[in-house]
Design a protein around this motif. Structure first.
Motif, PDB file in Angstrom:
ATOM      1  N   LYS A   9       0.752  -1.247  -0.504  1.00 22.87           N
ATOM      2  CA  LYS A   9      -0.049   0.315  -0.100  1.00 22.87           C
ATOM      3  C   LYS A   9       0.685   1.202  -0.035  1.00 22.87           C
ATOM      4  O   LYS A   9       1.806   1.676   0.426  1.00 22.87           O
ATOM      5  CB  LYS A   9      -0.742  -0.283   1.187  1.00 22.87           C
ATOM      6  CG  LYS A   9      -1.877   1.174   1.402  1.00 22.87           C
ATOM      7  CD  LYS A   9      -2.685   0.638   2.502  1.00 22.87           C
ATOM      8  CE  LYS A   9      -3.529   2.276   2.375  1.00 22.87           C
ATOM      9  NZ  LYS A   9      -4.307   2.583   3.670  1.00 22.87           N
ATOM     10  N   ASP A  11       0.579   5.440  -0.718  1.00 18.05           N
ATOM     11  CA  ASP A  11       0.503   6.739  -0.905  1.00 18.05           C
ATOM     12  C   ASP A  11      -1.002   6.121  -1.603  1.00 18.05           C
ATOM     13  O   ASP A  11      -1.697   6.985  -1.907  1.00 18.05           O
ATOM     14  CB  ASP A  11       0.749   7.427  -2.222  1.00 18.05           C
ATOM     15  CG  ASP A  11       2.449   8.117  -1.961  1.00 18.05           C
ATOM     16  OD1 ASP A  11       2.667   8.076  -0.393  1.00 18.05           O
ATOM     17  OD2 ASP A  11       2.854   7.699  -2.858  1.00 18.05           O
ATOM     18  N   GLY A  12      -1.632   5.297  -0.669  1.00 17.73           N
ATOM     19  CA  GLY A  12      -3.580   5.100  -0.478  1.00 17.73           C
ATOM     20  C   GLY A  12      -3.782   4.048  -1.777  1.00 17.73           C
ATOM     21  O   GLY A  12      -4.894   4.377  -2.167  1.00 17.73           O
ATOM     22  N   LYS A  13      -2.522   3.888  -2.328  1.00 15.86           N
ATOM     23  CA  LYS A  13      -2.900   2.778  -3.713  1.00 15.86           C
ATOM     24  C   LYS A  13      -2.243   1.854  -3.297  1.00 15.86           C
ATOM     25  O   LYS A  13      -1.175   1.603  -3.130  1.00 15.86           O
ATOM     26  CB  LYS A  13      -1.725   3.287  -4.646  1.00 15.86           C
ATOM     27  CG  LYS A  13      -2.028   4.901  -5.259  1.00 15.86           C
ATOM     28  CD  LYS A  13      -1.045   4.884  -6.465  1.00 15.86           C
ATOM     29  CE  LYS A  13      -1.016   6.445  -6.768  1.00 15.86           C
ATOM     30  NZ  LYS A  13      -0.251   7.022  -7.567  1.00 15.86           N
ATOM     31  N   HIS A  14      -2.858   0.614  -3.926  1.00 15.11           N
ATOM     32  CA  HIS A  14      -2.236  -0.559  -3.694  1.00 15.11           C
ATOM     33  C   HIS A  14      -1.705  -1.622  -5.024  1.00 15.11           C
ATOM     34  O   HIS A  14      -2.790  -1.550  -5.332  1.00 15.11           O
ATOM     35  CB  HIS A  14      -4.018  -1.915  -2.645  1.00 15.11           C
ATOM     36  CG  HIS A  14      -4.686  -1.246  -1.813  1.00 15.11           C
ATOM     37  ND1 HIS A  14      -4.200  -1.896  -0.642  1.00 15.11           N
ATOM     38  CD2 HIS A  14      -5.433  -0.026  -1.686  1.00 15.11           C
ATOM     39  CE1 HIS A  14      -4.396  -1.047   0.491  1.00 15.11           C
ATOM     40  NE2 HIS A  14      -5.514   0.052  -0.004  1.00 15.11           N
ATOM     41  N   VAL A  37      -7.092   1.559  -6.327  1.00 13.31           N
ATOM     42  CA  VAL A  37      -7.813   2.599  -5.360  1.00 13.31           C
ATOM     43  C   VAL A  37      -8.954   2.773  -5.050  1.00 13.31           C
ATOM     44  O   VAL A  37      -9.576   2.658  -5.900  1.00 13.31           O
ATOM     45  CB  VAL A  37      -7.553   4.092  -5.575  1.00 13.31           C
ATOM     46  CG1 VAL A  37      -7.840   5.407  -4.686  1.00 13.31           C
ATOM     47  CG2 VAL A  37      -6.185   4.706  -6.664  1.00 13.31           C
ATOM     48  N   THR A  39     -12.510   2.611  -3.960  1.00 11.13           N
ATOM     49  CA  THR A  39     -13.629   3.684  -3.483  1.00 11.13           C
ATOM     50  C   THR A  39     -14.034   3.994  -1.737  1.00 11.13           C
ATOM     51  O   THR A  39     -14.060   3.368  -0.659  1.00 11.13           O
ATOM     52  CB  THR A  39     -14.593   3.220  -4.179  1.00 11.13           C
ATOM     53  OG1 THR A  39     -14.889   2.426  -3.795  1.00 11.13           O
ATOM     54  CG2 THR A  39     -14.839   3.318  -5.446  1.00 11.13           C
ATOM     55  N   GLU A  40     -15.163   5.855  -1.059  1.00 12.13           N
ATOM     56  CA  GLU A  40     -15.034   5.206  -0.266  1.00 12.13           C
ATOM     57  C   GLU A  40     -15.849   4.401   0.473  1.00 12.13           C
ATOM     58  O   GLU A  40     -16.284   3.665   1.420  1.00 12.13           O
ATOM     59  CB  GLU A  40     -15.807   6.559  -0.348  1.00 12.13           C
ATOM     60  CG  GLU A  40     -14.357   7.750  -0.196  1.00 12.13           C
ATOM     61  CD  GLU A  40     -13.865   7.518   0.974  1.00 12.13           C
ATOM     62  OE1 GLU A  40     -13.899   7.500   2.211  1.00 12.13           O
ATOM     63  OE2 GLU A  40     -12.372   8.038   0.496  1.00 12.13           O
ATOM     64  N   LYS A  43     -14.635   1.053   1.125  1.00 10.39           N
ATOM     65  CA  LYS A  43     -13.876   1.241   2.368  1.00 10.39           C
ATOM     66  C   LYS A  43     -15.211   1.401   3.555  1.00 10.39           C
ATOM     67  O   LYS A  43     -14.576   0.348   4.692  1.00 10.39           O
ATOM     68  CB  LYS A  43     -13.225   2.663   2.180  1.00 10.39           C
ATOM     69  CG  LYS A  43     -12.277   2.327   1.908  1.00 10.39           C
ATOM     70  CD  LYS A  43     -11.835   4.074   2.026  1.00 10.39           C
ATOM     71  CE  LYS A  43      -9.963   4.876   0.941  1.00 10.39           C
ATOM     72  NZ  LYS A  43      -9.791   5.715   0.545  1.00 10.39           N
ATOM     73  N   GLU A  51      -8.051  -4.367   2.847  1.00 14.26           N
ATOM     74  CA  GLU A  51      -6.956  -4.770   3.033  1.00 14.26           C
ATOM     75  C   GLU A  51      -6.586  -6.661   2.218  1.00 14.26           C
ATOM     76  O   GLU A  51      -6.001  -6.452   1.385  1.00 14.26           O
ATOM     77  CB  GLU A  51      -5.719  -4.269   3.204  1.00 14.26           C
ATOM     78  CG  GLU A  51      -5.723  -2.618   3.467  1.00 14.26           C
ATOM     79  CD  GLU A  51      -4.153  -1.874   4.437  1.00 14.26           C
ATOM     80  OE1 GLU A  51      -3.164  -3.222   4.278  1.00 14.26           O
ATOM     81  OE2 GLU A  51      -4.305  -1.167   3.941  1.00 14.26           O
ATOM     82  N   CYS A 158       3.743   2.566  -8.807  1.00 17.79           N
ATOM     83  CA  CYS A 158       3.216   3.695  -8.202  1.00 17.79           C
ATOM     84  C   CYS A 158       3.254   5.234  -8.641  1.00 17.79           C
ATOM     85  O   CYS A 158       2.444   5.876  -8.788  1.00 17.79           O
ATOM     86  CB  CYS A 158       3.432   3.525  -6.720  1.00 17.79           C
ATOM     87  SG  CYS A 158       2.145   2.454  -6.162  1.00 17.79           S
TER      88      CYS A 158
END
Length: 161
Positions: A9, A11-14, A37, A39-40, A43, A51, A158
């Motif tokens: 993970k 910077d918020g990217k997997h 990335v 979405t809300e 999450k 994750e 990334c």
């Protein structure tokens, strides 16, 4: 051949990648995923399992399905990935010293490595052949070093998206 599977993970990217090397550590195959990335809404819906779901069920499973080579062993630095396939082994360095491969728990072993040991953990009990192959590879190359290359490659992926 031996495979190295990793997910990160960043910077918020997997993102995930698999690097297959020969017995000298020379790359034979490299596959990676585009950064994901969530979405809300994802999450919220997945909560704390997001994750694990992304890393194991989406990224690692996809990478293993795309492999063109068939390494006898795939090492990972991420505990969640051991459940993905019986050929995937969690590997880490240990400060303990062993002269021979030693079982220390169910599916958990210490293998001699450069005067110390590496600890491997598997989903299922590996065959003696697989344990010997890991030991043989660790005698021929720095078995942990390809993880550094894979980490740098995933960071590059990334940063370039």
């Amino acid at each position: 051949m031996i495979g190295y599977l990793s997910v990160k993970k960043i910077d918020g990217k997997h993102v995930g990648g698999i690097l297959v090397v020969d017995k000298r550590g020379i790359p034979v195959e490299f596959k990676y995923t585009d950064p994901v990335v969530p979405t809300e809404l994802q999450k919220i819906l997945y909560g704390s399992s997001l994750e694990t779901y992304l890393h194991a069920d989406i990224i690692a499973t996809s990478l293993l399905g795309k492999l063109e080579n068939n390494p006898i062993v795939i090492l990972t630095d991420h505990p969640d990935l051991v459940e993905v396939n019986k050929r995937v082994f969690l590997v880490s360095e240990s400060t303990e010293r062993v002269e021979n491969t030693k079982e220390i728990g169910e599916g958990e072993y210490l293998i001699p490595f450069q005067g110390r040991a590496i600890r491997i953990v598997s989903k299922e009990k590996p065959s003696q052949e697989v344990l010997e192959k890991i030991k043989e590879i660790s005698e021929e190359l720095d078995i942990m070093e390809p993880f550094e290359r894979l980490d740098r490659a995933l960071r590059y992926v990334c940063s370039s998206t």
